[in-house]
Design a protein around this motif. Structure first.
Motif, PDB file in Angstrom:
ATOM      1  N   GLN A  99      14.138   6.370   7.160  1.00  0.00           N
ATOM      2  CA  GLN A  99      14.344   7.819   7.063  1.00  0.00           C
ATOM      3  C   GLN A  99      13.109   8.505   6.499  1.00  0.00           C
ATOM      4  OE1 GLN A  99      18.297   9.030   5.376  1.00  0.00           O
ATOM      5  NE2 GLN A  99      18.698   6.826   5.430  1.00  0.00           N
ATOM      6  N   GLU A 103       9.996  11.149   8.407  1.00  0.00           N
ATOM      7  CA  GLU A 103       9.718  12.519   7.978  1.00  0.00           C
ATOM      8  C   GLU A 103       8.371  13.013   8.481  1.00  0.00           C
ATOM      9  OE1 GLU A 103      11.958  12.750   3.608  1.00  0.00           O
ATOM     10  OE2 GLU A 103       9.782  12.914   3.775  1.00  0.00           O
ATOM     11  N   GLN A 118      21.344   9.247   3.046  1.00  0.00           N
ATOM     12  CA  GLN A 118      20.304  10.274   3.008  1.00  0.00           C
ATOM     13  C   GLN A 118      20.327  11.014   1.671  1.00  0.00           C
ATOM     14  OE1 GLN A 118      21.341  13.765   3.335  1.00  0.00           O
ATOM     15  NE2 GLN A 118      19.255  14.530   3.056  1.00  0.00           N
ATOM     16  N   ALA A 195      16.036  15.423   5.692  1.00  0.00           N
ATOM     17  CA  ALA A 195      16.541  15.200   7.043  1.00  0.00           C
ATOM     18  C   ALA A 195      16.038  16.243   8.034  1.00  0.00           C
ATOM     19  CB  ALA A 195      18.071  15.180   7.026  1.00  0.00           C
ATOM     20  N   LYS A 196      15.823  17.470   7.607  1.00  0.00           N
ATOM     21  CA  LYS A 196      15.406  18.531   8.520  1.00  0.00           C
ATOM     22  C   LYS A 196      14.026  18.268   9.110  1.00  0.00           C
ATOM     23  CE  LYS A 196      18.257  22.193   6.507  1.00  0.00           C
ATOM     24  NZ  LYS A 196      18.265  23.525   5.857  1.00  0.00           N
ATOM     25  N   VAL A 198      13.069  15.380  10.237  1.00  0.00           N
ATOM     26  CA  VAL A 198      13.155  14.267  11.197  1.00  0.00           C
ATOM     27  C   VAL A 198      13.648  14.793  12.543  1.00  0.00           C
ATOM     28  CG1 VAL A 198      14.253  12.056  11.709  1.00  0.00           C
ATOM     29  CG2 VAL A 198      13.578  12.605   9.351  1.00  0.00           C
ATOM     30  N   LEU A 202      18.317   9.385  16.492  1.00  0.00           N
ATOM     31  CA  LEU A 202      18.794   8.310  15.630  1.00  0.00           C
ATOM     32  C   LEU A 202      20.156   7.806  16.068  1.00  0.00           C
ATOM     33  CD1 LEU A 202      17.914   9.646  12.041  1.00  0.00           C
ATOM     34  CD2 LEU A 202      16.765   7.806  13.284  1.00  0.00           C
ATOM     35  N   THR A 221      25.507  10.571   6.226  1.00  0.00           N
ATOM     36  CA  THR A 221      24.126  10.434   6.670  1.00  0.00           C
ATOM     37  C   THR A 221      23.982  10.868   8.122  1.00  0.00           C
ATOM     38  OG1 THR A 221      23.626   8.669   5.102  1.00  0.00           O
ATOM     39  CG2 THR A 221      22.252   8.793   7.065  1.00  0.00           C
ATOM     40  N   TYR A 225      21.693  14.126   9.985  1.00  0.00           N
ATOM     41  CA  TYR A 225      20.755  14.003  11.101  1.00  0.00           C
ATOM     42  C   TYR A 225      21.339  14.514  12.419  1.00  0.00           C
ATOM     43  CZ  TYR A 225      17.852  11.439   7.866  1.00  0.00           C
ATOM     44  OH  TYR A 225      17.071  11.102   6.789  1.00  0.00           O
TER      45      TYR A 225
END
Length: 275
Positions: A99, A103, A118, A195-196, A198, A202, A221, A225
């Motif tokens: 994770q 990024e 996350q 997370a934003k 990525v 996934l 999590t 995502y």
């Protein structure tokens, strides 16, 4: 020097390598038991790295002081050595590393298997502490994080379901090694994934009988995502070693085959430009 177990080769149908990242207390061997051969037989190049201080990988400093950034650098060093950016697949703490890696780095895809959440691994740490307060306290004092999982009984409790054969649990427990206290702090609160940032697609997988990373944490999590989690019934935390591991591997293979070849090609061109 990092230990990398490398099997198979890229094929026309699977031109992008797969890079597997292990979780806490484990090393590349956990992928070599089943997964590497499975994916090599399917026409992939499949590699597993032992993060510094794990397996046969050396560490330039004490393992207990290694940081999450150090582990990310290990993954990046292997990824950059490949002819094209790999799909990154992480289990447990390795999922947390993946994770963070994603990024700021491109990848054709990523897979999180029973990944540390996350939002951080505070829940896992508290559950383990409630079950074994003395072992956790002793581990903090001595720096020996293996105390909490290092016997077959403790390993089964954290990593395996009741279905796992005792002979396998004994064998796997003997291969576990220490872990970094600094990474535990990073994963609890000091260096959480954003997370934003990525954009990589996934696949998020979890296990119904997991006592380390609960299914509800896996679902949380996945939501972070913008996807949905898939929970495998009757499985424990070590989904790549548990009975039914082949169903997990098959799901990953099926999902990877749905990815657009154009996306994989674009990632290859971007990696070439980085060199």
């Amino acid at each position: 020097m990092l230990e990398v177990i490398d099997k198979g080769s890229c094929s026309e149908s699977h031109p992008v390598p797969l890079l597997f990242v292990h979780g806490a207390w484990h090393a590349a061997w956990c992928w070599d038991e089943y997964f590497l051969d499975y994916f090599a037989d399917k026409g992939y190049r499949a590699l597993a790295v032992s993060l510094r201080g794990h397996g046969k990988s050396s560490a330039p400093k004490s393992l207990r002081t290694c940081s999450l950034a150090d582990y990310i650098d290990d993954v990046e060093s292997v990824a950059k050595s490949l002819p094209t950016r790999p799909v990154v697949i992480g289990h447990s703490m390795g999922g947390f590393v993946v994770q963070k890696y994603l990024e700021s780095r491109d990848a054709p895809a990523g897979v999180l298997i029973a990944s540390a959440p996350q939002r951080g691994s505070f829940g896992f740490t508290m559950r383990l502490t409630r079950r074994h307060p003395w072992l956790i306290t002793k581990g903090l004092i001595t720096g020996n994080a293996l105390l909490a999982v290092g016997t077959p009984e403790l390993a089964r409790e954290s990593f395996f379901s009741a279905r796992a054969p005792e002979s396998d649990v004994v064998r796997y427990a003997a291969r576990l090694n220490g872990e970094s206290q600094r990474v535990s702090l990073d994963a609890m609160l000091l260096n959480l994934p954003r997370a934003k940032r990525v954009t990589t697609p996934l696949l998020v997988l979890g296990a119904e009988c997991d006592r380390s990373i609960l299914p509800k944490e896996v679902h949380a999590t996945a939501r972070a995502y913008r996807t949905e989690a898939e929970i495998f019934p009757e499985m424990g935390h070590d989904m790549m070693l548990e009975p039914g591991w082949d169903a997990v591997a098959q799901r990953i293979h099926t999902w990877l085959e749905t990815l657009a070849p154009m996306r994989q090609s674009r990632q290859s061109e971007e990696h070439d430009a980085d060199q």
